[in-house]
Write a protein that holds these residues in place. Structure first.
Motif, PDB file in Angstrom:
ATOM      1  N   ASN A 207       0.909  -1.209   0.005  1.00  7.11           N
ATOM      2  CA  ASN A 207      -0.122  -0.012   0.033  1.00  7.11           C
ATOM      3  C   ASN A 207       0.735   1.173  -0.085  1.00  7.11           C
ATOM      4  OD1 ASN A 207      -2.364  -1.422  -0.034  1.00  7.11           O
ATOM      5  ND2 ASN A 207      -2.254  -1.794   2.223  1.00  7.11           N
ATOM      6  N   ASN A 208       2.089   1.057  -0.149  1.00  5.58           N
ATOM      7  CA  ASN A 208       3.122   2.167  -0.211  1.00  5.58           C
ATOM      8  C   ASN A 208       3.508   2.440  -1.631  1.00  5.58           C
ATOM      9  OD1 ASN A 208       4.865   4.383   0.141  1.00  5.58           O
ATOM     10  ND2 ASN A 208       6.033   3.414   1.905  1.00  5.58           N
ATOM     11  N   ARG A 209       2.660   3.396  -2.286  1.00  2.64           N
ATOM     12  CA  ARG A 209       2.876   3.287  -3.816  1.00  2.64           C
ATOM     13  C   ARG A 209       3.481   4.583  -4.351  1.00  2.64           C
ATOM     14  NH1 ARG A 209      -0.532  -0.889  -5.410  1.00  2.64           N
ATOM     15  NH2 ARG A 209      -0.435  -0.179  -7.644  1.00  2.64           N
ATOM     16  N   ILE A 210       3.980   4.475  -5.459  1.00  7.45           N
ATOM     17  CA  ILE A 210       4.571   5.727  -6.198  1.00  7.45           C
ATOM     18  C   ILE A 210       4.145   5.808  -7.789  1.00  7.45           C
ATOM     19  CG2 ILE A 210       6.458   4.272  -6.998  1.00  7.45           C
ATOM     20  CD1 ILE A 210       8.466   6.559  -6.601  1.00  7.45           C
ATOM     21  N   SER A 211       4.005   6.837  -8.059  1.00  5.25           N
ATOM     22  CA  SER A 211       3.497   7.265  -9.754  1.00  5.25           C
ATOM     23  C   SER A 211       4.543   7.479 -10.417  1.00  5.25           C
ATOM     24  CB  SER A 211       2.359   8.220  -9.473  1.00  5.25           C
ATOM     25  OG  SER A 211       1.251   7.789  -9.063  1.00  5.25           O
ATOM     26  N   TRP A 212       4.634   7.118 -11.598  1.00  5.67           N
ATOM     27  CA  TRP A 212       5.552   7.377 -12.615  1.00  5.67           C
ATOM     28  C   TRP A 212       5.002   7.708 -13.689  1.00  5.67           C
ATOM     29  CZ3 TRP A 212      10.702   5.905 -12.018  1.00  5.67           C
ATOM     30  CH2 TRP A 212      11.389   5.116 -10.790  1.00  5.67           C
ATOM     31  N   ARG A 213       5.553   8.782 -14.253  1.00  3.77           N
ATOM     32  CA  ARG A 213       5.146   9.485 -15.725  1.00  3.77           C
ATOM     33  C   ARG A 213       6.011   9.024 -16.646  1.00  3.77           C
ATOM     34  NH1 ARG A 213       2.368  14.352 -16.487  1.00  3.77           N
ATOM     35  NH2 ARG A 213       1.285  13.748 -14.661  1.00  3.77           N
ATOM     36  N   VAL A 214       5.250   8.585 -17.777  1.00 11.07           N
ATOM     37  CA  VAL A 214       5.903   7.727 -18.840  1.00 11.07           C
ATOM     38  C   VAL A 214       5.664   8.590 -20.248  1.00 11.07           C
ATOM     39  CG1 VAL A 214       5.921   5.693 -20.266  1.00 11.07           C
ATOM     40  CG2 VAL A 214       5.142   5.686 -17.820  1.00 11.07           C
ATOM     41  N   ASN A 215       6.883   8.947 -20.725  1.00 15.76           N
ATOM     42  CA  ASN A 215       6.721   9.697 -22.099  1.00 15.76           C
ATOM     43  C   ASN A 215       7.641   9.270 -23.265  1.00 15.76           C
ATOM     44  OD1 ASN A 215       6.955  12.301 -19.711  1.00 15.76           O
ATOM     45  ND2 ASN A 215       5.367  12.569 -21.149  1.00 15.76           N
ATOM     46  N   ILE A 216       7.223   9.601 -24.314  1.00 21.09           N
ATOM     47  CA  ILE A 216       8.126   9.523 -25.682  1.00 21.09           C
ATOM     48  C   ILE A 216       8.121  10.856 -26.166  1.00 21.09           C
ATOM     49  CG2 ILE A 216       8.329   8.515 -27.963  1.00 21.09           C
ATOM     50  CD1 ILE A 216       8.662   6.559 -25.928  1.00 21.09           C
ATOM     51  N   LEU A 217       9.206  11.316 -26.107  1.00 25.81           N
ATOM     52  CA  LEU A 217       9.674  12.739 -26.887  1.00 25.81           C
ATOM     53  C   LEU A 217      10.434  12.442 -28.073  1.00 25.81           C
ATOM     54  CD1 LEU A 217      11.405  14.224 -23.480  1.00 25.81           C
ATOM     55  CD2 LEU A 217       8.886  14.110 -24.159  1.00 25.81           C
ATOM     56  N   ARG A 218       9.754  13.015 -29.074  1.00 25.37           N
ATOM     57  CA  ARG A 218      10.008  13.013 -30.461  1.00 25.37           C
ATOM     58  C   ARG A 218      10.814  13.984 -31.120  1.00 25.37           C
ATOM     59  NH1 ARG A 218       3.987  11.952 -31.794  1.00 25.37           N
ATOM     60  NH2 ARG A 218       4.149  13.520 -30.335  1.00 25.37           N
ATOM     61  N   ASN A 219      10.824  15.240 -30.719  1.00 21.16           N
ATOM     62  CA  ASN A 219      11.766  16.397 -31.205  1.00 21.16           C
ATOM     63  C   ASN A 219      12.033  17.257 -29.857  1.00 21.16           C
ATOM     64  OD1 ASN A 219       9.304  18.260 -30.569  1.00 21.16           O
ATOM     65  ND2 ASN A 219       8.371  17.143 -32.312  1.00 21.16           N
ATOM     66  N   GLN A 220      12.884  18.424 -30.165  1.00 19.54           N
ATOM     67  CA  GLN A 220      13.305  19.300 -29.285  1.00 19.54           C
ATOM     68  C   GLN A 220      12.004  20.069 -28.659  1.00 19.54           C
ATOM     69  OE1 GLN A 220      16.791  19.350 -28.378  1.00 19.54           O
ATOM     70  NE2 GLN A 220      15.950  20.113 -26.572  1.00 19.54           N
ATOM     71  N   GLN A 221      11.147  20.400 -29.480  1.00 15.57           N
ATOM     72  CA  GLN A 221      10.160  21.277 -28.862  1.00 15.57           C
ATOM     73  C   GLN A 221       9.667  20.233 -27.564  1.00 15.57           C
ATOM     74  OE1 GLN A 221       7.252  22.832 -31.422  1.00 15.57           O
ATOM     75  NE2 GLN A 221       5.664  23.052 -29.677  1.00 15.57           N
ATOM     76  N   GLU A 222       9.176  19.129 -27.706  1.00 14.92           N
ATOM     77  CA  GLU A 222       8.558  18.406 -26.798  1.00 14.92           C
ATOM     78  C   GLU A 222       9.612  18.168 -25.565  1.00 14.92           C
ATOM     79  OE1 GLU A 222       5.491  15.454 -29.172  1.00 14.92           O
ATOM     80  OE2 GLU A 222       7.216  14.516 -28.342  1.00 14.92           O
ATOM     81  N   CYS A 223      10.874  18.025 -25.922  1.00 14.15           N
ATOM     82  CA  CYS A 223      11.959  18.123 -24.698  1.00 14.15           C
ATOM     83  C   CYS A 223      11.930  19.398 -23.937  1.00 14.15           C
ATOM     84  CB  CYS A 223      13.178  17.616 -25.326  1.00 14.15           C
ATOM     85  SG  CYS A 223      13.430  16.211 -25.791  1.00 14.15           S
ATOM     86  N   SER A 224      11.840  20.591 -24.642  1.00 16.07           N
ATOM     87  CA  SER A 224      11.800  21.872 -24.074  1.00 16.07           C
ATOM     88  C   SER A 224      10.471  22.213 -23.292  1.00 16.07           C
ATOM     89  CB  SER A 224      11.681  22.903 -25.175  1.00 16.07           C
ATOM     90  OG  SER A 224      13.222  22.805 -25.773  1.00 16.07           O
ATOM     91  N   ASN A 225       9.343  21.398 -23.691  1.00 14.38           N
ATOM     92  CA  ASN A 225       8.127  21.602 -22.776  1.00 14.38           C
ATOM     93  C   ASN A 225       8.094  21.031 -21.656  1.00 14.38           C
ATOM     94  OD1 ASN A 225       6.966  23.003 -24.785  1.00 14.38           O
ATOM     95  ND2 ASN A 225       5.723  21.246 -25.709  1.00 14.38           N
ATOM     96  N   GLN A 226       9.244  19.907 -21.508  1.00 12.07           N
ATOM     97  CA  GLN A 226       9.480  19.425 -20.234  1.00 12.07           C
ATOM     98  C   GLN A 226      10.478  19.720 -19.399  1.00 12.07           C
ATOM     99  OE1 GLN A 226       7.608  16.265 -19.127  1.00 12.07           O
ATOM    100  NE2 GLN A 226       6.317  16.333 -21.022  1.00 12.07           N
ATOM    101  N   GLY A 227      11.239  20.781 -19.774  1.00  7.92           N
ATOM    102  CA  GLY A 227      12.316  21.447 -19.182  1.00  7.92           C
ATOM    103  C   GLY A 227      13.575  20.776 -19.432  1.00  7.92           C
ATOM    104  N   LEU A 228      13.600  19.929 -20.630  1.00 12.69           N
ATOM    105  CA  LEU A 228      14.748  19.036 -20.920  1.00 12.69           C
ATOM    106  C   LEU A 228      15.793  19.629 -22.211  1.00 12.69           C
ATOM    107  CD1 LEU A 228      13.031  15.601 -20.219  1.00 12.69           C
ATOM    108  CD2 LEU A 228      14.633  16.971 -18.605  1.00 12.69           C
TER     109      LEU A 228
END
Length: 514
Positions: A416-437
C-alpha cells in the motif's frame, strides 16, 4: 528452412522467408507422401531430397506446416545483403592479386563435397574444387598444416559451403571479406576449423541479424548448440540473450520441449529474462520437466528448480503454490525451504532481513528479472499517434504519455506504499523543451517518478523494451537520469534488427533493495 527453400524454388519463387506451423493455416486432408524429409536447400524439387519412401509415414495432419516464400521485391529477403569485414590494417592489396593469379603457389587445397547425384555403383558423386595457395601465407595459421614437406590438404565441406571456401582463403591473404547471409555459417565454420579467430568472432556477431527470422525457434536453438560446439562465446551469448528476451515466445514454440538442460539452466541464471512474473516462470519450468518425464533425473530437476527466485514470486501465489505445483511432492524440501525464504522476504523489513545470514542483495534470489505483468509495466505504441494536429491554423503536438502507479517495492509489506511514474516518448526538441529538458537525439523515452521514495534502501533499475512489430523484443535499454535514448538501425543499431524501426515501447519498473 532448408526444406522451405526447396518448396519455394519448386514453385518458382526466389527463396523462403519463413515456416509457419499448422495452427495458422489449419490442417489439410489427403495422403501424406513425404516423411522424414531432409533437404540440403539447394535441390530443385522436393523429390530430390532424402525421405523415407513414397507414402510411408507415421505423421498426422496435426504436423502440417505452411511456407511463406519470397517474391522478387520482398523487403524481408536478406539473400543479397552483404556485410564487409576489413581487418587488413596496413596489409597491401597486392596480396589479393597474388591469390587471384595463383602465381608461385605451392600448396594445394582440395575442397570436397558430396553431390546429390548418385553414381551407377550407388555411391554419391563427389565434387572437387582445387584452390592453389602459398605456404608462407597459410603458415600463419598452423591448423592448415602448411609445413615443410606437406604440399596439400583436403577439406570436406557441405555442398552449400563449397562455393564460399575461396572467399575464406582469400580472406587469409587480404583480411577482407564480403559476407552474405548465405555464406555466413560456412565462413564461421571454416574460421573455427582453421583457428582464424578474428573472422570467427565477427561472423558470430552477424548471426544476431538472422535470429529474429525463425518464429519456430529451431534456428536459435540449433545455433546455440553450434556455438557450444565451436566454442564461440559471442554467438553463445547472442543466442542466450535473444532467447531470454523472448522467453515467452520460446515456451510456446515447437522447439520448447526439445531444448537442452544446459540451455534451460543457462536461461534461468539470467536477470534479463523477460517474463510476466516469477510464478509464470516456475510454471513453465515445471511443465518442461513434466514433458520430459523420467528422462530428466531428480537431481537435474532439483538443480533447475533451485534457479527459480522464490522471493520474487508474487505473494498471492505463494500460499497456493503447494496445492498448484505439480512437482511439490517430488521436491518437498526444496519447495518448503524456498517458500520460507520467500515469506521472510515479503514480511520482514530490510533491517530485519539483513540479520539473516542467507540474505544478501548480491544473491540472485533477491534480484528481480524483467517482469512485465501488471502493475509493473505499460506499453506505448507511438505509431498510432500522429505527430501533430491542426486547430484553427495552429499546430499542436500530440504528446505520447501515460503513467504507472506501483508499490515502491515488490515485497508484501510495501503493497500500500505506492509511487506514480510519468511515462513519455519525446520525439523532437520542442517536446523536450516543454518538459524542461535538453535532448541530444530522438526519440527518447522518459520514465520518472512524480515523487521520490523515502526508503534509502530501495533503488529502481528500470528497463525499456523495444518490441518489433508486436512480435519479438529487439532491444532492452536501461534508464540514465530517467532517460533512455532509442537506438535505431540507422544510428547506433539495435541488438536485433527491426524492419523500418517499427516497434512499440514497453516500460518496466524494477525496484530492489540496495
Amino acid at each position: 528452412m532448408a526444406e522451405a527453400q526447396v518448396v519455394c524454388r519448386q514453385l518458382h519463387f526466389p527463396g523462403a522467408n519463413a515456416v509457419v506451423f499448422g495452427k495458422n493455416y489449419g490442417k489439410v486432408s489427403g495422403p501424406i507422401w513425404l516423411d522424414d524429409l531432409s533437404c540440403q536447400g539447394t535441390e530443385s524439387y522436393l523429390s530430390k531430397c532424402a525421405f523415407t519412401s513414397w507414402g510411408v509415414t507415421d505423421c498426422s495432419h496435426k504436423e502440417d506446416v505452411g511456407v511463406i516464400c519470397e517474391t522478387s521485391n520482398s523487403n524481408l529477403t536478406k539473400s543479397d545483403s552483404l556485410h564487409s569485414l576489413d581487418h587488413s590494417i596496413s596489409l597491401s592489396d597486392e596480396r589479393g592479386e597474388i591469390f587471384d593469379s595463383s602465381n608461385g603457389c605451392d600448396f594445394l587445397i582440395l575442397v570436397q563435397s558430396a553431390s546429390e547425384n548418385v553414381q551407377d555403383d550407388g555411391t554419391q558423386e563427389v565434387v572437387e574444387t582445387p584452390i592453389c595457395a602459398h605456404k608462407h601465407i597459410l603458415s600463419q595459421f598452423p591448423l592448415f598444416n602448411a609445413s615443410e614437406g606437406i604440399n596439400n590438404i583436403t577439406v570436406n565441406v557441405s555442398q552449400s559451403c563449397q562455393p564460399h571456401v575461396t572467399t575464406f582463403i582469400r580472406y587469409i591473404y587480404t583480411r577482407k571479406a564480403d559476407i552474405a547471409f548465405s555464406s555466413m555459417q560456412c565462413l564461421h565454420w571454416l574460421a573455427y576449423t582453421f583457428g582464424v579467430e578474428e573472422l570467427m568472432e565477427d561472423t558470430g556477431r552477424l548471426f544476431s541479424k538472422i535470429l529474429p527470422e525463425d518464429a519456430s525457434f529451431q534456428t536459435q536453438v540449433s545455433l546455440y548448440k553450434y556455438a557450444l560446439e565451436t566454442g564461440d562465446f559471442v554467438l553463445e551469448e547472442n543466442c542466450l540473450q535473444y532467447l531470454a528476451w523472448n522467453y515467452q515466445n520460446l515456451t510456446m514454440s515447437p522447439a520448447w520441449t526439445h531444448i537442452s538442460i544446459r540451455l534451460l539452466g543457462s536461461l534461468l541464471l539470467r536477470s534479463d529474462l523477460v517474463v510476466p512474473d516469477e510464478y509464470v516462470l516456475l510454471q513453465t519450468v515445471e511443465s518442461w520437466i513434466e514433458e520430459k518425464g523420467n528422462s530428466t533425473p531428480l537431481d537435474t530437476q532439483h538443480d533447475l528448480l533451485s534457479r527459480i527466485r522464490f522471493p520474487m514470486i508474487p505473494a498471492e501465489a505463494l500460499y497456493d503454490l503447494e496445492f498448484n505445483s505439480s512437482l511439490y511432492s517430488s521436491h518437498k524440501n526444496l519447495y518448503q525451504e524456498n517458500l520460507l525464504e520467500a515469506y521472510q522476504f515479503n514480511l520482514l523489513l530490510f533491517s530485519n532481513l539483513k540479520s539473516n545470514p542467507k540474505f544478501s542483495t548480491a544473491n540472485d534470489h533477491y534480484q528481480t528479472r524483467i517482469y512485465t505483468a501488471k502493475p509493473w509495466s505499460t506499453v506505448i505504441t507511438a505509431a498510432i499517434t500522429p505527430l501533430m494536429t491542426r486547430y484553427n491554423n495552429y499546430h499542436q503536438y500530440n504528446q505520447i504519455q501515460t503513467q504507472l502507479n506501483v508499490p515502491i517495492h515488490n515485497s508484501l509489506i510495501f503493497k500500500n506504499n505506492r509511487i506514480s511514474w510519468r511515462v513519455n516518448i519525446l520525439r523532437n526538441q520542442q517536446e523536450c523543451s516543454n518538459q524542461g529538458l535538453s535532448c541530444s537525439s530522438f526519440p527518447v523515452a522518459r520514465l520518472y517518478p512524480q515523487e521520490h521514495p523515502q526508503n534509502q534502501h530501495i533503488l529502481f533499475r528500470n528497463r525499456l523494451l523495444l518490441i518489433c512489430q508486436g512480435k519479438y523484443i529487439c532491444q532492452i535499454q536501461d534508464f540514465k537520469d530517467n532517460m533512455a535514448y532509442i537506438s535505431v538501425n540507422e544510428t547506433q543499431g539495435l541488438t536485433f534488427p527491426c524492419p523500418d524501426d517499427q516497434f512499440s515501447y514497453h516500460f518496466v519498473v524494477r525496484p530492489g533493495y540496495v
